[in-house]
Scaffold this active site. Structure first.
Site, PDB file in Angstrom:
ATOM      1  N   HIS A 164      42.278  34.720  33.358  1.00 44.65           N
ATOM      2  CA  HIS A 164      41.369  34.723  34.505  1.00 44.65           C
ATOM      3  C   HIS A 164      41.866  35.751  35.510  1.00 44.65           C
ATOM      4  CE1 HIS A 164      38.719  33.334  37.694  1.00 44.65           C
ATOM      5  NE2 HIS A 164      39.761  33.430  38.506  1.00 44.65           N
TER       6      HIS A 164
ATOM      7  N   LYS B  49      38.184  25.210  37.367  1.00 49.04           N
ATOM      8  CA  LYS B  49      37.301  25.757  36.332  1.00 49.04           C
ATOM      9  C   LYS B  49      38.083  26.115  35.075  1.00 49.04           C
ATOM     10  CE  LYS B  49      35.476  28.719  39.343  1.00 49.04           C
ATOM     11  NZ  LYS B  49      35.778  28.161  40.667  1.00 49.04           N
TER      12      LYS B  49
ATOM     13  N   SER C 298      40.314  25.643  43.542  1.00 48.92           N
ATOM     14  CA  SER C 298      38.984  26.121  43.171  1.00 48.92           C
ATOM     15  C   SER C 298      39.044  26.917  41.872  1.00 48.92           C
ATOM     16  CB  SER C 298      38.402  26.976  44.297  1.00 48.92           C
ATOM     17  OG  SER C 298      37.184  27.567  43.912  1.00 48.92           O
TER      18      SER C 298
ATOM     19  N   ARG D 298      33.157  25.093  52.491  1.00 48.86           N
ATOM     20  CA  ARG D 298      34.256  25.943  53.000  1.00 48.86           C
ATOM     21  C   ARG D 298      33.709  27.252  53.558  1.00 48.86           C
ATOM     22  NH1 ARG D 298      37.607  26.972  47.973  1.00 48.86           N
ATOM     23  NH2 ARG D 298      38.747  28.381  49.365  1.00 48.86           N
TER      24      ARG D 298
END
Length: 454
Positions: free
Chosen positions: A82, A187, A183, A168
């Protein structure tokens, strides 16, 4: 349990239990906790932070709020990567085929872009016929058979994160380290991989502008991953200028293919600042290659294919030089309905009507780059989405031929703008030139690999 008491506890610097965090996440996701109370809690977290245990539990609770991808039917250790975002970042198209060609299964979920550049899926869709909406059983079968498949993110992946992030965004609590880390990692946990390698960007084109902040985020995410039972590594990489030379959807596929087509990797790694061998291989390509090799090497280590970095890097280089990684990319494209000839002949990819050379009009050394502004040039050209409904032009973008530290003469071509809309070219040209500063003195470029956290 009352939300009022939990807000007060965090406001006073207390640490939540696992049950309390799950109560907050589940209650807000179901609509039982109102926005005004969740906003107060987020602000308390912003000011008082969270412990490692709290942050990990927040991440797990958000991952559990929706679907989790079940990869148990895939043989072997599943590895994922990622990136925290950047301009010109096309490493997925390089590292995934390398790992798959070495027998490490890559089952990846990716998204579309919203902002200055397209997402991984948008870039792949510049290849005729490529389909990311394949059934789950076909996705699993592809990974087992060719070791690589990529699908779009499910709409119900970590829904708590989507709802919390929206709040947010309007309560000035976006830049909170535990909230950012949870956050991202929620995922990744929901996507089901056994090993996660993170590319944490740092610089003018990244969320984290300085190395200390990037290192803190990287360490927090690595801690979350490891505490959640996933082997996790983070590579901190430079984003003080775009990665590679090309920015744009089809253009970035072209550049990924160029990297996978390198016959002598060491010759590219040896390229010095300011030297450009030809139109394909220069300092920008070297930086892209370095980042890709680091990511691929740690993915290979995590997947059990190598014992240390040097062995992993050697195997990754062999996968490129042998042509096996490029062949795997073509195999992957074909397995998902795409025309593999687009990989072997990139001239088939979408092309812009106008290709306009850009020069500085003065002499000097490139001293700095506002990378986010370069990304905005891509958006102006149509290469990104201003809104979710925006149409992306897959052919447009920027091809940058000079990099930080390079000398330029007044009429020397520094970059090419690729556009299908003649009316935006002048604005794009001015914005691109405005993103760079020149100096009378040569300076060293930033090291592209800043740190490794494991």
């Amino acid at each position: 349990m009352r939300m009022y008491d939990l807000i007060m506890k965090k406001r006073n610097g207390g640490a939540h239990t696992e049950e309390e965090i799950r109560f907050i996440v589940e209650g807000f996701t179901k609509g039982e906790i109102p926005d005004y109370q969740m906003s107060a809690w987020l602000m308390a977290v912003y000011y008082n932070g969270m412990t490692k245990e709290e942050t990990t539990q927040l991440t797990i609770s958000m991952a559990d709020s929706g679907d989790r991808l079940d990869l148990s039917a895939i043989e072997g250790i599943k590895v994922d990567k990622h990136s925290t975002g950047g301009v010109g970042d096309k490493t997925t198209f390089i590292v995934a085929p390398i790992l798959a060609s070495l027998g490490v299964p890559i089952a990846k979920m990716s998204g579309r872009g919203l902002g200055h550049t397209g997402g991984t899926i948008d870039k792949l869709e510049s290849i005729d016929g490529f389909n990311v909406s394949i059934p789950e059983d076909e996705f699993i079968n592809n990974v087992n058979s060719i070791k690589l498949s990529l699908v779009g993110q499910t709409g119900n992946l970590a829904p708590a994160d989507k709802k919390i992030y929206a709040l947010r965004d309007v309560t000035a609590t976006v830049d909170s380290l535990p909230l950012i880390a949870s956050s991202i990692m929620s995922k990744k946990l929901a996507a089901g991989a056994d090993v996660i390698v993170l590319d944490v960007k740092c610089g003018s084109g990244a969320f984290m502008k300085n190395p200390d902040d990037a290192k803190a985020l990287a360490k927090t995410m690595v801690d979350i991953g490891n505490m959640a039972g996933r082997k996790t590594y983070a590579i901190i990489t430079d984003m003080n200028e775009p990665l590679g030379c090309k920015v744009g959807n089809a253009l970035e596929v072209v550049e990924a293919v160029q990297v996978l087509g390198i016959k002598n990797v060491q010759s590219v790694l040896d390229i010095k600042q300011g030297l450009l061998e030809d139109d394909n291989f220069g300092y920008g390509i070297k930086r892209l290659l370095e980042v890709s090799l680091y990511l691929a090497s740690y993915m290979l280590i995590g997947g059990g294919g190598a014992d240390d970095f040097e062995e992993a890097k050697r195997k990754c280089i062999e996968a490129i030089e042998s042509g096996l990684a490029l062949k795997k990319l073509a195999e992957f494209v074909e397995a998902q309905g795409g025309n593999k000839e687009y990989i072997y002949d990139v001239d088939k990819l979408p092309k812009a009507k106008y290709i306009v050379p850009v020069s500085f009009g003065k002499e000097g050394y490139i001293a700095s780059c506002n990378t986010s502004e370069v990304g905005m040039v891509s958006l102006i050209l149509g290469g990104g989405r201003a809104t979710k409904e925006s149409e992306i032009d897959l052919a447009v973008g920027i091809d940058i031929r000079k990099h930080i530290g390079d000398k330029v003469s007044s009429d020397e071509v520094f970059a090419y703008i690729h556009s299908n809309n003649e009316s935006v070219i002048e604005e794009a040209r001015k914005r691109l030139l405005g993103a760079y500063t020149l100096s009378d003195k040569k300076q060293a470029a930033e090291a592209v690999i800043k740190d490794v956290i494991k």
